[in-house]
Design a protein around this motif. Structure first.
Motif, short mmCIF file in Angstrom:
data_model
loop_
_atom_site.label_atom_id
_atom_site.label_comp_id
_atom_site.label_asym_id
_atom_site.label_seq_id
_atom_site.Cartn_x
_atom_site.Cartn_y
_atom_site.Cartn_z
N ASP A 38 8.56 17.34 -13.93
CA ASP A 38 8.42 16.16 -14.72
C ASP A 38 8.51 14.98 -13.74
O ASP A 38 8.03 13.68 -14.31
CB ASP A 38 9.57 15.90 -15.41
N ASP A 39 8.46 15.11 -12.31
CA ASP A 39 8.36 14.02 -11.31
C ASP A 39 6.73 13.63 -11.24
O ASP A 39 6.42 12.81 -10.46
CB ASP A 39 9.00 14.30 -10.07
N THR A 40 5.76 14.61 -11.62
CA THR A 40 4.42 14.35 -11.68
C THR A 40 4.04 13.03 -12.16
O THR A 40 4.32 12.86 -13.37
CB THR A 40 3.65 15.55 -12.33
N ALA A 41 3.50 12.15 -11.07
CA ALA A 41 3.05 11.14 -11.86
C ALA A 41 2.35 10.30 -10.35
O ALA A 41 2.29 10.71 -9.53
CB ALA A 41 4.10 10.23 -11.96
N VAL A 42 1.89 9.29 -10.83
CA VAL A 42 1.43 8.12 -9.92
C VAL A 42 2.48 7.29 -9.58
O VAL A 42 3.02 6.50 -10.32
CB VAL A 42 0.18 7.49 -10.33
N TYR A 43 2.73 7.20 -8.35
CA TYR A 43 3.95 6.27 -7.84
C TYR A 43 3.39 4.86 -7.12
O TYR A 43 2.73 4.81 -6.39
CB TYR A 43 4.75 7.16 -6.77
N SER A 96 1.53 -7.93 -13.13
CA SER A 96 0.13 -7.69 -13.53
C SER A 96 -0.72 -7.06 -12.49
O SER A 96 -1.79 -6.40 -12.79
CB SER A 96 -0.71 -8.85 -14.17
N ASP A 97 -0.33 -7.38 -11.24
CA ASP A 97 -1.02 -6.65 -10.10
C ASP A 97 -0.38 -5.61 -9.40
O ASP A 97 0.55 -5.86 -9.16
CB ASP A 97 -1.29 -7.72 -8.99
N TRP A 98 -1.13 -4.54 -9.61
CA TRP A 98 -0.55 -3.41 -8.94
C TRP A 98 -1.64 -2.61 -8.19
O TRP A 98 -2.80 -2.92 -8.28
CB TRP A 98 -0.36 -2.21 -10.01
N GLY A 99 -1.03 -1.95 -6.97
CA GLY A 99 -2.07 -1.34 -6.26
C GLY A 99 -2.83 -0.06 -6.69
O GLY A 99 -2.68 0.43 -7.83
N ARG A 100 -3.11 0.74 -5.58
CA ARG A 100 -3.71 2.26 -6.27
C ARG A 100 -2.62 3.27 -6.59
O ARG A 100 -2.97 3.97 -7.25
CB ARG A 100 -4.78 2.50 -5.14
N GLY A 101 -1.47 2.89 -5.99
CA GLY A 101 -0.47 4.13 -6.22
C GLY A 101 -0.70 5.21 -5.41
O GLY A 101 -1.84 5.36 -4.73
N VAL A 115 0.78 -1.31 0.11
CA VAL A 115 -0.02 0.10 -0.05
C VAL A 115 0.88 1.24 0.04
O VAL A 115 1.60 1.54 1.01
CB VAL A 115 -0.98 0.04 1.11
N GLU A 116 0.69 2.06 -1.14
CA GLU A 116 1.45 3.29 -1.07
C GLU A 116 0.67 4.28 -0.68
O GLU A 116 -0.54 4.66 -0.60
CB GLU A 116 1.84 3.57 -2.53
N SER A 117 1.44 5.49 0.05
CA SER A 117 0.99 6.65 0.65
C SER A 117 1.77 7.71 0.63
O SER A 117 3.06 7.40 0.43
CB SER A 117 0.42 6.38 2.11
N GLY A 118 1.60 8.96 1.03
CA GLY A 118 2.80 10.02 1.09
C GLY A 118 2.62 11.01 0.17
O GLY A 118 3.35 11.96 -0.19
N GLY A 122 10.82 -2.25 -5.57
CA GLY A 122 11.00 -1.08 -6.32
C GLY A 122 9.94 -0.23 -6.42
O GLY A 122 8.66 -0.23 -6.04
N TRP A 123 10.36 1.20 -6.58
CA TRP A 123 9.27 2.26 -6.94
C TRP A 123 9.17 2.42 -8.59
O TRP A 123 10.36 2.33 -9.05
CB TRP A 123 9.80 3.31 -6.25
N PHE A 124 8.16 2.70 -8.96
CA PHE A 124 7.65 2.85 -10.31
C PHE A 124 6.76 3.91 -10.25
O PHE A 124 6.08 4.48 -9.25
CB PHE A 124 6.92 1.68 -10.82
N ARG A 125 6.52 4.68 -11.37
CA ARG A 125 5.94 5.91 -11.64
C ARG A 125 5.05 5.72 -12.90
O ARG A 125 5.84 5.19 -13.80
CB ARG A 125 6.52 7.09 -11.33
#
Length: 115
Positions: free
Chosen positions: A89-94, A103-108, A5-8, A35-38
């Motif tokens: 340019d860092d604007t994104a969903v992380y 194939s399984d990703w959280g809400r970011g 679960v991502e937050s912050g 890893g962190w992805f965006r």
């Protein structure tokens, strides 16, 4: 169940800082590479940073190297991404995950850098 679960995330001005958290449950982060992805709308998800389970070594994409720091708190079973000197340019969903090719990703968590 295995859960990440991502937050912050939030809205910051250029040059600002944010710390993202990846809270894990159902497994111990110490034993896995995390890893962190965006992802930006209309573009493919890209790798940002990762931390090794074996020795704690960290890796960064060229676009964030020197500005982002990934760390792990084993007691809290949490992986962090400290982001400084943020750019528009860092604007994104992380997202956090084990690897890009899953194939399984959280809400970011949404990070928006804007003046």
């Amino acid at each position: 169940q295995v859960l990440l679960v991502e937050s912050g995330g939030g809205l910051v001005t250029p040059g600002g800082s944010l710390r993202l958290s990846c809270i894990a449950s159902g497994f111990t982060v110490h034993y896995y590479n995390i890893g962190w992805f965006r992802q930006v709308p209309g573009k493919e998800r890209e790798g940002v940073s990762c931390i090794s389970s074996s020795d704690g070594r960290t890796y960064y994409a060229d676009s964030v190297n020197g500005r982002f720091t990934v760390s792990r708190d084993n007691a809290k079973n949490t992986v962090y991404l400290q982001m400084t000197s943020l750019k528009p340019d860092d604007t994104a969903v992380y997202y956090c995950n084990f690897r890009l090719g899953v194939s399984d990703w959280g809400r970011g968590t949404q990070v928006t850098v804007s003046s």
